[in-house]
Motif scaffolding. Sequence first.
Motif, PDB file in Angstrom:
ATOM      1  N   VAL A 184       0.873  -1.169   0.000  1.00  0.00           N
ATOM      2  CA  VAL A 184       0.000   0.000   0.000  1.00  0.00           C
ATOM      3  C   VAL A 184       0.911   1.220   0.000  1.00  0.00           C
ATOM      4  O   VAL A 184       1.628   1.465   0.971  1.00  0.00           O
ATOM      5  N   HIS A 185       0.880   1.975  -1.084  1.00  0.00           N
ATOM      6  CA  HIS A 185       1.797   3.103  -1.244  1.00  0.00           C
ATOM      7  C   HIS A 185       1.315   4.347  -0.505  1.00  0.00           C
ATOM      8  O   HIS A 185       0.153   4.458  -0.102  1.00  0.00           O
ATOM      9  N   ASP A 186       2.227   5.300  -0.359  1.00  0.00           N
ATOM     10  CA  ASP A 186       1.993   6.535   0.397  1.00  0.00           C
ATOM     11  C   ASP A 186       0.670   7.202   0.028  1.00  0.00           C
ATOM     12  O   ASP A 186       0.296   7.279  -1.147  1.00  0.00           O
ATOM     13  N   GLY A 187      -0.022   7.698   1.056  1.00  0.00           N
ATOM     14  CA  GLY A 187      -1.208   8.507   0.867  1.00  0.00           C
ATOM     15  C   GLY A 187      -2.463   7.755   0.477  1.00  0.00           C
ATOM     16  O   GLY A 187      -3.508   8.365   0.250  1.00  0.00           O
ATOM     17  N   ALA A 188      -2.429   6.432   0.419  1.00  0.00           N
ATOM     18  CA  ALA A 188      -3.613   5.650   0.049  1.00  0.00           C
ATOM     19  C   ALA A 188      -4.618   5.626   1.204  1.00  0.00           C
ATOM     20  O   ALA A 188      -4.253   5.829   2.367  1.00  0.00           O
ATOM     21  N   ARG A 189      -5.878   5.359   0.865  1.00  0.00           N
ATOM     22  CA  ARG A 189      -6.957   5.252   1.845  1.00  0.00           C
ATOM     23  C   ARG A 189      -7.748   3.992   1.537  1.00  0.00           C
ATOM     24  O   ARG A 189      -8.161   3.778   0.396  1.00  0.00           O
ATOM     25  N   ILE A 190      -7.978   3.163   2.576  1.00  0.00           N
ATOM     26  CA  ILE A 190      -8.744   1.933   2.414  1.00  0.00           C
ATOM     27  C   ILE A 190      -9.924   1.990   3.372  1.00  0.00           C
ATOM     28  O   ILE A 190      -9.744   2.120   4.588  1.00  0.00           O
ATOM     29  N   GLY A 191     -11.128   1.896   2.817  1.00  0.00           N
ATOM     30  CA  GLY A 191     -12.360   2.040   3.588  1.00  0.00           C
ATOM     31  C   GLY A 191     -12.666   0.852   4.486  1.00  0.00           C
ATOM     32  O   GLY A 191     -12.158  -0.259   4.298  1.00  0.00           O
ATOM     33  N   ALA A 192     -13.538   1.084   5.446  1.00  0.00           N
ATOM     34  CA  ALA A 192     -13.927   0.088   6.441  1.00  0.00           C
ATOM     35  C   ALA A 192     -14.441  -1.189   5.788  1.00  0.00           C
ATOM     36  O   ALA A 192     -15.167  -1.152   4.802  1.00  0.00           O
ATOM     37  N   GLY A 193     -14.031  -2.313   6.356  1.00  0.00           N
ATOM     38  CA  GLY A 193     -14.531  -3.606   5.916  1.00  0.00           C
ATOM     39  C   GLY A 193     -13.943  -4.126   4.620  1.00  0.00           C
ATOM     40  O   GLY A 193     -14.350  -5.186   4.138  1.00  0.00           O
TER      41      GLY A 193
END
Length: 138
Positions: free
Chosen positions: A87-96
Motif C-alpha cells: 500500500v503506497h503513500d497517501g492511500a486510503r482503504i475504507g472500512a470492511g
Amino acid sequence: MAAKVEFEDNDGRVVRYVRHVNGGGLVAPGARVHDGASVAPTAYVEAGARLGDRSRIGEGSWLESEVIVGDDVVIDRNVHLGPRTRVHDGARIGAGARIGSDVVVGRGARLPADAIVPNGTVVRRTGRAGRADFGIAA
C-alpha cells in the motif's frame, strides 16, 4: 494494558505480540512499525510487515505477513490486507475492505468501504474523487 500479549493459535502454537506505543495495537516480532504510526488496540500487524510514518490502522484490522504500508496511509476499521500486499503513500482503504495477497495499492489510491480486491490486483489512483481503478497485474 499489558505490554506483551500471548495467544494460542488453532494449531496449538503460542503467538506473541507486543503492544505498539502509539495506539496499543498488537505487533508480532519481526514486524516494523514506525513510532509515528498509529495501530488501534484491536488491530494486528504480523511478522515481516512494515508500517510507515503517520499511517493509521483502525480497530479490528489485520495486516498479514510481509505487508508493506507506506507513509500517510489510512486503513479504516475491520480491513484485511493479505500477505505481500503493498500500500503506497497517501492511500486510503475504507472500512470492511478485503484485500487479497500480492495486491498493489498505488500512491494516493482510494478504496471504498467493503471493497473486495482479488489476489494480484493493481489498484491505481484515478482523477475521479473517491474512485479507484482496479487493473489486473500482468
